[in-house]
Design a protein around this motif. Structure first.
Motif, PDB file in Angstrom:
ATOM      1  N   ILE A  12     -16.594  -5.123   0.515  1.00 55.21           N
ATOM      2  CA  ILE A  12     -16.105  -4.004  -0.285  1.00 55.21           C
ATOM      3  C   ILE A  12     -16.837  -3.896  -1.620  1.00 55.21           C
ATOM      4  CG2 ILE A  12     -14.203  -5.233  -1.407  1.00 55.21           C
ATOM      5  CD1 ILE A  12     -12.516  -2.698  -0.950  1.00 55.21           C
TER       6      ILE A  12
ATOM      7  N   ASN B 130      -7.232  -0.130  -6.398  1.00 54.30           N
ATOM      8  CA  ASN B 130      -7.363   1.018  -5.493  1.00 54.30           C
ATOM      9  C   ASN B 130      -6.726   2.273  -6.088  1.00 54.30           C
ATOM     10  OD1 ASN B 130      -8.502  -0.724  -3.670  1.00 54.30           O
ATOM     11  ND2 ASN B 130      -6.726  -0.832  -2.311  1.00 54.30           N
TER      12      ASN B 130
ATOM     13  N   TRP C 199       0.804  -1.234   0.000  1.00 56.12           N
ATOM     14  CA  TRP C 199       0.000   0.000   0.000  1.00 56.12           C
ATOM     15  C   TRP C 199       0.831   1.277   0.000  1.00 56.12           C
ATOM     16  CZ3 TRP C 199       0.722   2.856   4.386  1.00 56.12           C
ATOM     17  CH2 TRP C 199       0.952   2.195   5.608  1.00 56.12           C
TER      18      TRP C 199
ATOM     19  N   ILE D 258     -20.404 -14.897   6.104  1.00 61.06           N
ATOM     20  CA  ILE D 258     -19.962 -14.362   4.814  1.00 61.06           C
ATOM     21  C   ILE D 258     -21.211 -14.246   3.927  1.00 61.06           C
ATOM     22  CG2 ILE D 258     -18.601 -14.902   2.740  1.00 61.06           C
ATOM     23  CD1 ILE D 258     -16.764 -14.259   5.009  1.00 61.06           C
ATOM     24  N   PRO D 259     -21.458 -13.070   3.374  1.00 58.57           N
ATOM     25  CA  PRO D 259     -22.669 -12.938   2.555  1.00 58.57           C
ATOM     26  C   PRO D 259     -22.572 -13.752   1.270  1.00 58.57           C
ATOM     27  CG  PRO D 259     -21.346 -10.938   2.482  1.00 58.57           C
ATOM     28  CD  PRO D 259     -20.711 -11.823   3.489  1.00 58.57           C
TER      29      PRO D 259
ATOM     30  N   LYS E  50      -5.935  -0.067   4.494  1.00 58.08           N
ATOM     31  CA  LYS E  50      -5.200   0.541   3.384  1.00 58.08           C
ATOM     32  C   LYS E  50      -5.446  -0.218   2.088  1.00 58.08           C
ATOM     33  CE  LYS E  50      -2.556   3.863   5.214  1.00 58.08           C
ATOM     34  NZ  LYS E  50      -2.549   5.247   4.684  1.00 58.08           N
ATOM     35  N   LEU E  51      -5.556  -1.534   2.211  1.00 57.72           N
ATOM     36  CA  LEU E  51      -5.694  -2.361   1.011  1.00 57.72           C
ATOM     37  C   LEU E  51      -7.143  -2.548   0.589  1.00 57.72           C
ATOM     38  CD1 LEU E  51      -2.943  -4.926   1.969  1.00 57.72           C
ATOM     39  CD2 LEU E  51      -2.881  -3.380   0.007  1.00 57.72           C
ATOM     40  N   PHE E  52      -8.037  -2.522   1.570  1.00 56.67           N
ATOM     41  CA  PHE E  52      -9.456  -2.687   1.272  1.00 56.67           C
ATOM     42  C   PHE E  52     -10.157  -1.414   1.701  1.00 56.67           C
ATOM     43  CE2 PHE E  52      -7.660  -6.825   1.592  1.00 56.67           C
ATOM     44  CZ  PHE E  52      -8.292  -7.570   0.607  1.00 56.67           C
ATOM     45  N   PRO E  53     -10.268  -0.464   0.815  1.00 54.56           N
ATOM     46  CA  PRO E  53     -10.786   0.842   1.217  1.00 54.56           C
ATOM     47  C   PRO E  53     -12.270   0.799   1.562  1.00 54.56           C
ATOM     48  CG  PRO E  53     -10.085   0.855  -1.084  1.00 54.56           C
ATOM     49  CD  PRO E  53      -9.899  -0.533  -0.588  1.00 54.56           C
TER      50      PRO E  53
ATOM     51  N   ARG F 246      -4.906  -1.655  10.186  1.00 56.25           N
ATOM     52  CA  ARG F 246      -4.377  -0.556   9.393  1.00 56.25           C
ATOM     53  C   ARG F 246      -4.057  -1.043   7.988  1.00 56.25           C
ATOM     54  NH1 ARG F 246       1.078   2.401   9.504  1.00 56.25           N
ATOM     55  NH2 ARG F 246       0.552   4.339   8.443  1.00 56.25           N
ATOM     56  N   ASP F 247      -3.308  -2.165   7.905  1.00 56.53           N
ATOM     57  CA  ASP F 247      -2.958  -2.714   6.598  1.00 56.53           C
ATOM     58  C   ASP F 247      -4.218  -3.056   5.806  1.00 56.53           C
ATOM     59  OD1 ASP F 247      -0.196  -2.594   6.682  1.00 56.53           O
ATOM     60  OD2 ASP F 247       0.007  -4.505   7.726  1.00 56.53           O
TER      61      ASP F 247
ATOM     62  N   PHE G 211     -10.999 -13.198  10.247  1.00 59.87           N
ATOM     63  CA  PHE G 211     -12.350 -13.087   9.704  1.00 59.87           C
ATOM     64  C   PHE G 211     -12.634 -11.660   9.223  1.00 59.87           C
ATOM     65  CE2 PHE G 211     -13.393 -16.809  12.555  1.00 59.87           C
ATOM     66  CZ  PHE G 211     -13.576 -17.706  11.510  1.00 59.87           C
TER      67      PHE G 211
ATOM     68  N   ALA H 228     -13.219  -8.245   2.583  1.00 57.61           N
ATOM     69  CA  ALA H 228     -12.993  -8.573   1.175  1.00 57.61           C
ATOM     70  C   ALA H 228     -14.329  -8.780   0.449  1.00 57.61           C
ATOM     71  CB  ALA H 228     -12.114  -9.814   1.054  1.00 57.61           C
ATOM     72  N   GLN H 229     -15.339  -9.234   1.170  1.00 58.25           N
ATOM     73  CA  GLN H 229     -16.663  -9.421   0.559  1.00 58.25           C
ATOM     74  C   GLN H 229     -17.487  -8.136   0.619  1.00 58.25           C
ATOM     75  OE1 GLN H 229     -17.190 -12.231  -1.081  1.00 58.25           O
ATOM     76  NE2 GLN H 229     -15.231 -13.006  -0.323  1.00 58.25           N
TER      77      GLN H 229
ATOM     78  N   LEU I 250     -10.657  -9.712   7.667  1.00 57.45           N
ATOM     79  CA  LEU I 250     -10.179  -9.628   6.291  1.00 57.45           C
ATOM     80  C   LEU I 250     -11.180 -10.296   5.352  1.00 57.45           C
ATOM     81  CD1 LEU I 250      -7.907  -9.093   4.187  1.00 57.45           C
ATOM     82  CD2 LEU I 250      -7.034 -11.355   4.746  1.00 57.45           C
ATOM     83  N   HIS I 251     -11.639 -11.476   5.752  1.00 58.78           N
ATOM     84  CA  HIS I 251     -12.558 -12.212   4.875  1.00 58.78           C
ATOM     85  C   HIS I 251     -13.873 -11.462   4.677  1.00 58.78           C
ATOM     86  CE1 HIS I 251     -10.100 -15.715   4.243  1.00 58.78           C
ATOM     87  NE2 HIS I 251      -9.816 -15.749   5.535  1.00 58.78           N
TER      88      HIS I 251
END
Lengths: 421, 622
Positions: free
Chosen positions: B381, A118, A85, B454-455, B413-416, B409-410, B372, B378-379, B374-375
């Motif tokens: 987003i 992104n 990032w 998870i949806p 940053k990666l998954f806005p 934080r990471d 979880f 990821a969905q 993150l998982h």
């Protein structure tokens, strides 16, 4: 077209490691450069960088090394996400590629793909699939763990959990969901085999997002057939590649052991293979035992440089690829055909697709030493047979053609590949 | 405690007509007083029909000095005792309890003069007036009569009488014979594994006691400031300990239950209370043993385990054991911890820009593993609804904090996608974490969501809310939940009694594991309760019933408890069968190494739930 800026991302630089994927990515980069395109080659390395920086260059300032790593090979998680990032993000912002072509994500992290979306939501994202990593947690081989190395035909969370007792069905479910959430961002998937495309289609990637482009080969002058002595058969066989359990060298050696004595007298096997020394002790012992049994029949040469391939091919009549896993589009097949040498391979996966039995090579029953042994005997049965097979070999895809296909199908989005945005 | 004490009614005037008329011969040996309050008059009364001899103690007429001129009889506790000497004196062969011991509560400050009271022995309407002796302070073994011929059960009976009369003062009778630990271990044996103390509440004692000969009359725990427990011989749970019996062969019968645990309420227990275990033998000797006090701290997992380890639902008395010991101890323990920890900090960290005027707040507690997040992210987003959603992750696991915050934080940053982290500072439990999340929610609608949900497709939040708007009296709405293989995980909850588990009401998920096509799945269906794994509820409604109840331990039954609270208030709960989410059940909770303990925690929760809601559930399932 000339306004395109193409970032090619590879998990390694061929100067450091000579895997098929790295070589294919680099060849594409060089071809783009030759055609005067604006392109950058970003290759991951495990070597330390100057001053701890994320990037350094190699060969030219268009070849950038990315000093990063992965911490989790199950979910392909970057081991240092700031590299993604912050550093990769910075690179994207500065270079502003219109196309980002990933030749891999392993050793770097799937997050790179996320970061492209992104930072540059309109950049086209291309991903070349070299093996079945997303589908299979066993190094993407679609071969079940365990001594028998059973072939796997289809993944599912519960089946995968049986292969990995430490993980639950839910872990594999989440893995699939996660990888697919990233793959959704990819505009085009490239694969050098239809077989792999079919596997990913079954797994859930829309067929229309995938395109088959064979790896390009440099244009070479095919060496003449090996000169034969009076009464000599076309009995010089060669193996090229890594010596590991997936590559089936043990099957190959056993096949030679099974040859009738009169056939053995007419054949020889040259193994040009690396990395036996890093395999398990058990595997090494097995190979060494077989080599000992076979004596003069086999010569173990060790590794070779890519520029040597022509000379080595010249000394061979047949190339054997005995892999016990599916493969995708093994480079050795294209290389052999490029040097007009026929192939003998198993009747599965990429080999089955690329080798036409009785036309440009021979197929044996996968994993069967006996079957391979019969094919070897068949191969030397007559000189005419060899000539007939040789005449069946088609011209291979050149690097230039490969690059053009990429430019046609991949870079130019007017060809109908649309992304799911 | 051996044979019951015989009580003689003062009203009992009739007597047996059989037997020869014979005058009673009687004598007073001792007129004693214990602690100034309890008179003990002992002697013998020889008569063949001795069992019919009644004794009356009355105020002597006309004495004004003591008793304020009272007249009439005083209540008397009578005990018959063995007197070999009397036997010998009258050359009597057969046994007979000629001895008597009369315990009289003396309500005055001053000791009585012997002539202030009048003692009569009465049989068949003949009375004998007995001469009293001067009252003297009694101490130690002197309380057991003039001669040494009392049997041990008679001594035990006197102790019981004294206990009834003077309470724990019995352990403080001066001069009682003291047994050193070694002497005591010659009679019986014991080992205390734990005296878990909850200051201000009580002690959970566990260990074993091997007293095959029933040497003990009573055993109490006491503090240095004379706080006494009840008699633990009567107020404790006993269970088989074959290891103890094997270690001490022949000391007790094979069915002897050496194991012992007890919740001992001691409301004034200090942090350093100077705990002692007081053992009083049937012979009237005292053993006093210091007990190391182990005060529980805020980490009560181990303490909970210790309280549950020897509990068995198969015990016929399990309800009483749960009520008096295990349940009482656990609920005290958890209340204590809550009080000790004060209000959760509610540290809030915002990742990504805060969502202005969110349409809803999704609350996800995290415990044990945090990947979880993150998982889910990821969905989420790819779902437009989340642009209008306040996504709140409640970190309920302090062990994860250091790794978790950089991970967030990471990830952000990666998954806005915007989310906020609320951290309570300690483990709040499932209910506490959700309640903390709800307190930090800024919208009017809540979605309680498990981290392992998870949806299946985007847009579920707004679709479910839309459907809810058309339902009547809606309390909680929940979607259909399926496992990773698509079989049903949740389509509403039902209540079922399970005879295997003490007939407690348990929450069932009907249809669980069944392929969906085999089930009837209506678009909307009503249920007495729905799962807490994914709950849609108005914040005002949630707050009106105080949110999720935090007295359940480790996340169980809070969801049905909430549903029942709302049901009692007239609200209905619905499952929306057309909305599907994946629930990877128990992934976040299979972290208990000790499965047996976890199972018992569930039983405890089920017991609590049944205590609270059994009646309403009976109406609902009828």
């Amino acid at each position: 077209m000339t306004e395109q800026r193409i970032l090619i991302v590879s998990h390694g630089h061929p100067d450091h490691s000579k895997g098929g994927a790295e070589v294919a990515a680099y060849n594409l980069f060089k071809e783009y450069q030759r055609q005067g395109l604006d392109t950058v080659f970003l290759a991951r390395t495990d070597q330390p960088s100057h001053g701890g920086s994320a990037f350094s260059t190699i060969n030219s300032d268009r070849e950038i090394l990315f000093h990063t790593h992965m911490s989790d090979f199950f979910l392909f998680q970057s081991g240092y996400k700031r590299h993604v990032w912050q550093d990769f993000h910075g690179l994207l912002q500065r270079y502003r590629p219109t196309v980002v072509h990933f030749h891999h994500y392993i050793h770097m992290g799937l997050e790179l793909i996320r970061e492209v979306k992104n930072t540059l939501p309109n950049a086209r994202i291309v991903l070349t699939l070299h093996e079945y990593l997303a589908i299979c947690a066993n190094n993407g081989q679609m071969v079940k763990p365990g001594k028998q190395m059973k072939l796997c035909y289809k993944s599912s969370p519960s089946d995968c959990a049986r292969c990995f007792p430490d993980r639950s069905t839910a872990d594999f479910f989440l893995r699939e969901k996660y990888i697919k959430s990233i793959f959704k961002l990819v505009d085009v998937f490239v694969s050098p085999s239809h077989f792999l495309i079919e596997r990913y289609k079954v797994w859930g990637i829309p067929k229309e997002k995938m395109v088959m482009i064979e790896n390009g080969q440099p244009e070479v002058e095919a060496p003449p057939p090996r000169p034969l002595a009076e009464g000599e058969a076309r009995g010089r066989f060669a193996f090229f590649g890594q010596i590991n359990p997936y590559k089936g060298v043990d099957v190959l050696l056993e096949a030679f052991k099974l040859l009738p004595e009169d056939v053995q007298e007419q054949v020889h096997l040259d193994i040009h293979g690396a990395n036996l020394d890093i395999q398990t002790k058990e595997f090494q012992e097995k190979i060494h035992g077989l080599l000992e049994d076979l004596g003069d029949l086999v010569t173990l040469h060790g590794s070779y440089e890519s520029h040597e391939i022509g000379r080595l091919m010249e000394q061979a009549d047949w190339v054997i690829i005995p892999s016990v896993w599916w493969e995708n589009s093994p480079m050795v097949i294209q290389e052999a055909f490029n040097h007009r040498r026929p192939l003998i391979g198993p009747d599965i996966g990429g080999m089955n697709e690329k080798i036409n039995d009785g036309v440009d090579g021979l197929l044996f029953r996968s994993r069967s030493s006996m079957s391979l042994s019969c094919k070897i005997a068949e191969a030397i049965s007559s000189r005419d047979y060899w000539s007939k097979i040789i005449s069946g070999i088609n011209k291979v895809v050149t690097s230039q053609e490969c690059a053009s296909s990429h430019l046609d199908c991949v870079v130019d989005d007017s060809k109908g590949f649309s992304s799911e945005k | 405690m051996g044979s019951k004490i015989r009580f003689f009614s003062r009203e009992e005037k009739h007597s047996k007509e059989t037997g020869p008329k014979q005058a009673v011969k009687a004598w007073v040996d001792v007129c004693g007083i214990i602690g100034g309050k309890h008179l003990l008059i002992q002697g013998w009364a020889f008569h063949p029909g001795y069992e019919d001899v009644h004794f009356n103690v009355a105020y002597a007429a006309g004495d004004e000095a003591v008793g304020g001129g009272k007249t009439g009889k005083l209540p008397v506790d009578l005990l018959r005792t063995t007197r070999q000497d009397v036997n010998r004196h009258f050359s009597h062969e057969d046994g007979g309890c000629w001895g008597f011991s009369l315990l009289v509560d003396w309500p005055y400050e001053q000791s009585p003069e012997e002539n202030a009271l009048q003692l009569t022995a009465e049989i068949e309407r003949t009375q004998l007036l007995l001469a009293l002796k001067p009252f003297v302070e009694l101490a130690g073994a002197d309380i057991f009569g003039h001669s040494a011929s009392w049997r041990s059960d008679e001594r035990a009976q006197l102790i019981a009488q004294l206990y009834r009369s003077m309470g724990n003062g019995v352990y403080e009778i001066p001069g009682l014979k003291r047994l050193e630990e070694g002497q005591l271990r010659g009679l019986l044996n014991w080992h205390w594994e734990e005296a878990l103390s909850i200051p201000g509440s009580g002690v959970f004692l566990s260990g074993w006691l091997l007293d095959g000969q029933q040497e003990l009359a009573s055993m109490v725990l006491r503090t240095a400031d004379s706080g006494y427990s009840k008699n633990l011989l009567e107020h404790s749970v006993r269970y088989r300990r074959t290891d103890v019996l094997e270690a001490f062969p022949g000391k007790a019968s094979s069915d002897y239950q050496a194991g012992l645990y007890a919740w001992i309420p001691m409301p004034h227990l200090a942090e350093r209370a100077g705990l002692e275990l007081v053992m009083l033998t049937r012979e009237g000797a005292l053993g006093i043993l210091p007990v190391p006090q182990n005060n529980v701290r805020d980490d009560i997992t181990l303490a909970s385990q210790k309280m549950l380890v020897n509990f068995h639902i198969s015990d016929r008395q399990y309800r009483e054991i749960m009520r008096d010991h295990v349940g009482a101890a656990l609920s005290t323990l958890w209340k204590y911890r809550r009080a000790l920890l004060s209000e959760p900090e509610g540290e809030v960290l915002q990742f990504g820009p805060a969502v202005e005027n969110p349409k809803r707040s999704v609350i996800v507690p995290l415990y044990g593993r945090y990947d979880f997040l993150l998982h889910q992210v990821a969905q989420f987003i790819g779902d437009k609804d989340f642009a209008e959603t306040e996504l709140i992750y409640v970190l309920d696991d302090p062990r994860l904090y250091d790794e978790f915050i950089p991970f967030c934080r990471d990830t952000s940053k990666l998954f806005p996608i915007s989310f906020k982290i609320v951290y309570g500072g300690y483990n709040l439990g499932y209910a506490g974490a959700n309640n903390l999340g709800a307190r930090n929610a800024s919208s009017k609608k809540l979605v309680l969501l498990n981290s392992d949900i998870i949806p299946s497709e985007p847009g579920w939040l707004s679709r479910i809310e839309e459907k809810m708007a058309g339902l009547e009296n809606v309390g909680v709405a929940a979607p259909k939940l399926v496992f990773d293989d698509g079989t049903v995980q949740h389509l509403g909850m039902a209540f079922e009694r399970n005879p295997q588990f003490g007939n407690l009401w348990l929450n069932e998920h009907p249809g669980k594991g069944t392929p969906e096509w085999l089930l009837e799945v209506p678009a909307v269906s009503e249920h007495p309760a729905v799962t807490g794994a994914c709950m849609f509820i108005d914040k005002a409604l949630y707050d009106s019933v105080g949110g999720l109840d935090e007295t359940y331990v480790f996340g169980d039954f809070e969801d049905s408890d909430l549903c029942l609270k709302l049901r009692r208030a007239g609200y209905r709960h619905y499952v929306l069968g057309d909305e599907k989410l994946y629930h990877l059940e128990r992934q976040s909770q299979n972290l208990f190494v000790n499965q047996d303990w976890k199972f018992k925690i569930t039983l405890y929760n089920a017991w609590q739930h049944t205590q609270r809601w059994g009646r309403l559930i009976e109406q609902l399932v009828a």
